[in-house]
Design a protein around this motif. Structure first.
Motif, PDB file in Angstrom:
ATOM      1  N   GLU A   1       0.555  -1.008  -0.130  1.00  0.00           N
ATOM      2  CA  GLU A   1      -0.164  -0.143   0.748  1.00  0.00           C
ATOM      3  C   GLU A   1       0.894   1.388  -0.317  1.00  0.00           C
ATOM      4  O   GLU A   1       2.173   0.870   0.323  1.00  0.00           O
ATOM      5  CB  GLU A   1      -1.107   0.121   1.190  1.00  0.00           C
ATOM      6  N   THR A   2       0.117   2.377  -0.594  1.00  0.00           N
ATOM      7  CA  THR A   2       0.979   3.164  -0.243  1.00  0.00           C
ATOM      8  C   THR A   2       1.384   4.152   1.258  1.00  0.00           C
ATOM      9  O   THR A   2       0.135   3.774   1.841  1.00  0.00           O
ATOM     10  CB  THR A   2       0.525   4.301  -1.857  1.00  0.00           C
ATOM     11  N   HIS A   3       1.619   5.661   0.975  1.00  0.00           N
ATOM     12  CA  HIS A   3       1.728   6.280   2.738  1.00  0.00           C
ATOM     13  C   HIS A   3      -0.010   7.295   2.343  1.00  0.00           C
ATOM     14  O   HIS A   3       0.098   7.277   3.515  1.00  0.00           O
ATOM     15  CB  HIS A   3       2.370   7.143   2.728  1.00  0.00           C
ATOM     16  N   HIS A   4      -0.556   7.180   1.456  1.00  0.00           N
ATOM     17  CA  HIS A   4      -1.811   7.527   1.799  1.00  0.00           C
ATOM     18  C   HIS A   4      -2.806   6.667   1.393  1.00  0.00           C
ATOM     19  O   HIS A   4      -3.492   6.422   1.101  1.00  0.00           O
ATOM     20  CB  HIS A   4      -2.083   8.269  -0.135  1.00  0.00           C
TER      21      HIS A   4
ATOM     22  N   TRP B   1      -5.699  11.827   6.410  1.00  0.00           N
ATOM     23  CA  TRP B   1      -5.521  11.855   4.825  1.00  0.00           C
ATOM     24  C   TRP B   1      -6.590  11.871   3.704  1.00  0.00           C
ATOM     25  O   TRP B   1      -6.909  12.614   3.286  1.00  0.00           O
ATOM     26  CB  TRP B   1      -4.129  11.411   4.456  1.00  0.00           C
TER      27      TRP B   1
ATOM     28  N   GLN C   1      -9.238  14.300   3.497  1.00  0.00           N
ATOM     29  CA  GLN C   1      -9.556  15.159   3.513  1.00  0.00           C
ATOM     30  C   GLN C   1      -9.419  15.653   2.095  1.00  0.00           C
ATOM     31  O   GLN C   1      -9.894  16.339   1.192  1.00  0.00           O
ATOM     32  CB  GLN C   1      -7.618  16.107   4.186  1.00  0.00           C
ATOM     33  N   ASN C   2      -8.621  14.036   1.412  1.00  0.00           N
ATOM     34  CA  ASN C   2      -9.143  14.398  -0.366  1.00  0.00           C
ATOM     35  C   ASN C   2     -11.252  14.728  -0.596  1.00  0.00           C
ATOM     36  O   ASN C   2     -11.300  15.599  -1.284  1.00  0.00           O
ATOM     37  CB  ASN C   2      -9.477  13.170  -0.535  1.00  0.00           C
ATOM     38  N   ASN C   3     -11.333  13.747  -0.136  1.00  0.00           N
ATOM     39  CA  ASN C   3     -12.777  13.234  -0.207  1.00  0.00           C
ATOM     40  C   ASN C   3     -13.943  15.016   0.294  1.00  0.00           C
ATOM     41  O   ASN C   3     -14.762  15.343  -0.423  1.00  0.00           O
ATOM     42  CB  ASN C   3     -14.077  12.393   0.933  1.00  0.00           C
TER      43      ASN C   3
ATOM     44  N   LEU D   1     -12.870  17.940  -0.386  1.00  0.00           N
ATOM     45  CA  LEU D   1     -11.773  18.819  -1.520  1.00  0.00           C
ATOM     46  C   LEU D   1     -13.457  18.206  -2.724  1.00  0.00           C
ATOM     47  O   LEU D   1     -13.285  19.136  -2.951  1.00  0.00           O
ATOM     48  CB  LEU D   1     -10.882  17.865  -2.094  1.00  0.00           C
ATOM     49  N   GLY D   2     -13.052  17.045  -2.679  1.00  0.00           N
ATOM     50  CA  GLY D   2     -14.146  16.305  -4.090  1.00  0.00           C
ATOM     51  C   GLY D   2     -15.011  16.772  -4.246  1.00  0.00           C
ATOM     52  O   GLY D   2     -16.030  17.312  -4.606  1.00  0.00           O
TER      53      GLY D   2
ATOM     54  N   LEU E   1     -16.390  20.435  -4.936  1.00  0.00           N
ATOM     55  CA  LEU E   1     -15.788  19.981  -6.245  1.00  0.00           C
ATOM     56  C   LEU E   1     -17.077  20.528  -6.281  1.00  0.00           C
ATOM     57  O   LEU E   1     -17.710  20.134  -7.770  1.00  0.00           O
ATOM     58  CB  LEU E   1     -15.023  19.306  -6.990  1.00  0.00           C
TER      59      LEU E   1
ATOM     60  N   ILE F   1     -19.588  22.765  -6.388  1.00  0.00           N
ATOM     61  CA  ILE F   1     -19.313  23.523  -7.277  1.00  0.00           C
ATOM     62  C   ILE F   1     -20.224  23.431  -8.703  1.00  0.00           C
ATOM     63  O   ILE F   1     -20.898  24.344  -9.120  1.00  0.00           O
ATOM     64  CB  ILE F   1     -17.811  24.093  -7.577  1.00  0.00           C
TER      65      ILE F   1
ATOM     66  N   GLY G   1     -18.508  10.306   5.970  1.00  0.00           N
ATOM     67  CA  GLY G   1     -19.724  10.285   5.829  1.00  0.00           C
ATOM     68  C   GLY G   1     -20.423  11.012   6.284  1.00  0.00           C
ATOM     69  O   GLY G   1     -21.796  11.697   5.880  1.00  0.00           O
TER      70      GLY G   1
END
Lengths: 206, 639
Positions: A6-9, A14, A17-19, A21-22, A25, A28, A173
């Motif tokens: 698995e990656t560090h993400h 973390w 934070q992606n969710n 931003l999504g 968007l 918007i 959620g």
């Protein structure tokens, strides 16, 4: 394939934070949809509006605004690990949202069954009533669709919360649904005056 | 492995079940309410079962998505079942080839899926073009019936737009995560959903041709589209689903670009293509809603009688109290608010590809990196302010014309920045004339034709004469080929060894270039020429007296040469290259992150976290570096 790393993400914070931003968007993007409807209203109605009864729209507006309060209460409750309040507030929000939805459908649009058991529309305005009917049904319909999806999301949250999902630390959620609910509420805050308050009332048959 | 385990097959079965369910639902509800199963149409000439067919089309898409398995994980989440994400096939044990026909979360698989679907639609649109170009090859031919001709040009337009959107999706999905050193897109499941929703969209779009077709052109203006045959409804639905893909895909690109970059990759160290994809995504995220809305409004006007665009109102409908008041101009405003910026969705990634490839093949730094990056953003921004230049003759308020003329001409400024940068990059370089570079050069020349034919259309006085002629067709095809098709082919050749590990035939690639570039010049300038001599758009034939027969014949021949040259490319990539020798790990000596890892890219793209330590395009500058693949030595305190 099994040894794939698995990656560090990977942390919940973390990803949230992606969710987040999504999600913004997405709002918007949705704003352009609602904005387009609003533009259509001003393009087609200009300084007028259909002369419609005011009481029902006012009541369901209050109901929807009130529901946002309970949605916020649910989010605060789960952030403090207060599951009882969380679940109860979610149910109240869903109930108020449903009242709004049914209010649009059966009172404002006036769906009902007549003596022959046929589904008929109420008498005051129809989708076929020129631009007044088209824009009114278009805007309330698109918004009601969002309310309905919000209610479904809230019920999913309630069901998950009942099973012990979500915690004070991990409840993205809930956060997302809450902001979605406030967003749909805010859209109505703009739509309601545009449909019912602004402009010179035009009576039936001009 | 049974084919019934493939997502594509399951999706189609689910779609058919969904279609039947949707149709039965609507008819069933009507029967249950004691109504006749068929409708009293809202406008003369509409099909009696149209509402049921429309609802069935929506359920087709839902059934397709459920059947294919794009929503399985979300439905599990909703029931509280954990859905851990892992690399590799979604269902363990799926053979490698089957991943491309099933729902897969790897951006590399999805990128290829986008690309292949895009090329398939390019072929469908191309075949349509070949057929109606035969009809136009000579004056007064009757090779294609005129209503079929109308359907064909309309379908050609929208299928090609779908193909371009898929091609853009292919490039941005495959390349952006690799170029920024990310393991995958930010939302892999959403990424798969965004690809798969294109398929019901494409199926509906193609089906539309066979359920009556439609005669509105790709723009679908009411009042014509409010009275067009049934096919127009599936055209609307198809565009709607493809648009949904644009919105969700672009959301993913923006989050990925902002959040997933490798350490050291500041915004101004991103590859220039990532900037282009980012600017594109901003337009897609926002403007796409408006074409969806405008098409939805015509759709409901047809089936529910909501008179958004109907000035007169459905007078045969006796219950009306408020009648009419609709305005077709509203449609044009909403439609062009997307469909003009859409042109920049199509060309910005392609222009990014040109800027990406030139420094590699000229072995020189990219000239004016920051200006290029900002010019993409500027084009995206200005693109929102120019839509009404499509409406100079529409009857909108005259005072709107001049502001829109000026804002349109303003687009030439950031576009000019790109041209100067390309020239500056090539200037004095040691240019290697490989196929990808050759296609970049043709792209520049063709985009120049498209660019220079633009200002006469942006200027009100000349546009009043040129609008709705083949001049517009020539201008538009030159911008699309220069801005998308040629750069897309350049990208296909350039990253083909990356995706497959094999090298195509350079000879066949150069043959493709040598056939397609001059043929396109002939076609595009020919269209401009016949347009200026009075050839109208969207007419099925023309009179001999116009004196453009020779021009039209040349256009048709050139069109066929382009078609054949694309077949050569497909042979080259799909057949020849399979038995070609393995490609070198970095055949272009590129500095890009994606070329520092093995080809084809392994399941986990980056075995170790890459670190960005310099500027991306400093080719030929001594001592410059872009990335370091091994971990940086640990920082020691007190340095």
């Amino acid at each position: 394939m099994a040894a794939l790393t698995e990656t560090h993400h990977e942390s919940y914070a973390w990803k949230s934070q992606n969710n987040r931003l999504g999600m913004w968007l997405f709002f918007i993007s949705e704003s352009f949809l609602f904005g387009g409807l609003l533009v259509s209203r001003f393009f087609l109605w200009g300084g007028t509006r259909p002369d419609l009864p005011q009481l029902v729209p006012l009541i369901i507006t209050v109901v929807l605004l009130l529901s946002s309060f309970y949605m916020n209460r649910a989010e605060v409750a789960i952030a403090h690990d207060d599951r009882r309040t969380f679940l109860r507030s979610l149910l109240i929000t869903a109930l108020l949202g449903t009242i709004f939805f049914l209010g649009v459908l059966f009172v404002e649009w006036g769906f009902s069954f007549n003596e022959q058991g046929k589904l008929v529309l109420g008498n005051h305005i129809h989708p076929t009533d020129g631009v007044y009917g088209a824009v009114l049904y278009g805007m309330t319909g698109m918004h009601a669709l969002h309310v309905l999806s919000g209610v479904i999301l809230i019920l999913i949250l309630w069901n998950l919360g009942r099973k012990g999902h979500f915690s004070a630390k991990e409840h993205f959620g809930v956060e997302a649904t809450a902001i979605y609910w406030h967003y749909v509420d805010l859209v109505w805050v703009v739509f309601y005056p545009a449909l019912y308050l602004i402009g010179t009332p035009v009576a039936h048959g001009h | 492995m049974s084919i019934f385990r493939l997502g594509l097959v399951r999706g189609l079965i689910g779609g058919l079940i969904g279609w039947a369910f949707g149709f039965a639902l609507v008819v069933g509800v009507r029967l249950a309410l004691g109504l006749t199963p068929q409708w009293r149409p809202m406008a003369p000439g509409l099909a009696a079962y149209e509402p049921a067919v429309v609802v069935a089309g929506i359920f087709f898409a839902i059934g397709f998505m459920l059947g294919a398995g794009t929503m399985t994980d979300w439905l599990k989440w909703a029931r509280g079942i954990p859905t851990p994400f892992h690399h590799g096939p979604r269902i363990p044990g799926t053979p490698e080839w089957a991943r491309y026909f099933s729902v897969d979360y790897s951006h590399k698989v999805i990128g290829v899926q986008y690309g292949v679907t895009g090329i398939f639609l390019l072929g469908v649109g191309g075949i349509l073009a070949m057929i109606f170009r035969l009809q136009l090859a000579q004056p007064e031919l009757n090779f294609v019936a005129h209503d079929v001709f109308n359907t064909m040009i309309s379908a050609h337009g929208m299928i090609m737009i779908g193909s371009i959107l898929l091609g853009v999706g292919a490039m941005s999905n495959y390349l952006v995560p690799l170029m920024i050193g990310a393991s995958d897109m930010a939302f892999p499941r959403l990424n798969a959903f965004a690809y798969w929703i294109n398929l019901p969209g494409a199926v509906l779009l193609i089906t539309a041709m066979f359920i009556g077709g439609w005669n509105t052109g790709w723009t679908g203006y009411p009042p014509l589209s409010a009275r067009a045959p049934l096919g127009v409804q599936y055209f609307f639905l198809g565009v709607f689903f493809i648009g949904l893909s644009s919105i969700l895909g672009s959301l993913n690109i923006i989050v990925t670009t902002l959040r997933m970059r490798a350490p050291g990759m500041t915004l101004f160290r991103m590859p220039i293509f990532v900037w282009a994809a980012f600017a594109t995504a901003i337009i897609q995220l926002t403007a796409t809603q408006l074409i969806g809305l405008s098409f939805l409004m015509v759709l409901v006007q047809r089936i529910l009688g909501m008179g958004f665009f109907d000035p007169r109102g459905p007078v045969w409908f006796e219950v009306d109290k408020w009648v009419g008041g609709g305005n077709p101009l509203l449609f044009q405003h909403l439609f062009w608010f997307y469909s003009h910026p859409a042109v920049y969705i199509f060309v910005l990634p392609g222009l990014g590809i040109i800027s990406e490839l030139l420094p590699v093949f000229a072995r020189k730094p990219l000239f004016g990196y920051k200006w290029i990056a900002m010019s993409s953003m500027a084009i995206a921004l200005v693109g929102f302010l120019v839509w009404a230049h499509h409406m100079f003759v529409s009857g909108m308020n005259n005072y709107l014309r001049v502001p829109f003329m000026f804002s349109t001409l303003l687009v030439a400024v950031p576009t000019g920045v790109k041209f100067f940068s390309w020239l500056g990059t090539l200037w004095g370089g040691r240019i290697e004339f490989k196929t990808p570079l050759l296609f970049s050069l043709s792209a520049i020349s063709v985009f120049l034709i498209g660019g220079l034919t633009g200002p006469p259309l942006a200027t009100v006085t000349t546009d009043l004469n040129l609008t709705d002629t083949y001049y517009v067709v020539g201008h538009f095809h030159a911008t699309m080929f220069g801005g998308f098709v040629f750069p897309f082919f350049a990208a296909l050749y350039y990253w083909y060894p990356k995706a497959t590990g094999r090298m195509y035939s350079e000879r066949l690639g150069q043959l493709h270039f040598a056939l397609m570039t001059p043929a396109f010049w002939v076609m595009s300038l020919g269209q401009v020429y016949v347009g200026m001599h009075g050839m109208r758009r969207r007419v099925a034939t023309y009179e001999e007296a116009l004196g453009i027969g020779t021009g039209q014949l040349l256009i048709t021949i050139a069109g066929f040469v382009i078609f054949i040259s694309v077949l050569i490319m497909l042979y080259n990539l799909a057949v020849y290259a399979r038995r070609a020798p393995k490609a070198a790990a970095n055949p272009w000596r590129s500095r890009g992150l994606e070329w520092q890892i093995p080809s084809p890219v392994p399941e986990v793209s980056f075995a170790t976290t890459p670190f960005v330590v310099g500027e991306p395009y400093d080719y030929g500058l001594p001592g410059s570096r872009y990335v370091q693949m091994a971990p940086l030595p640990a920082m020691t305190g007190g340095d």
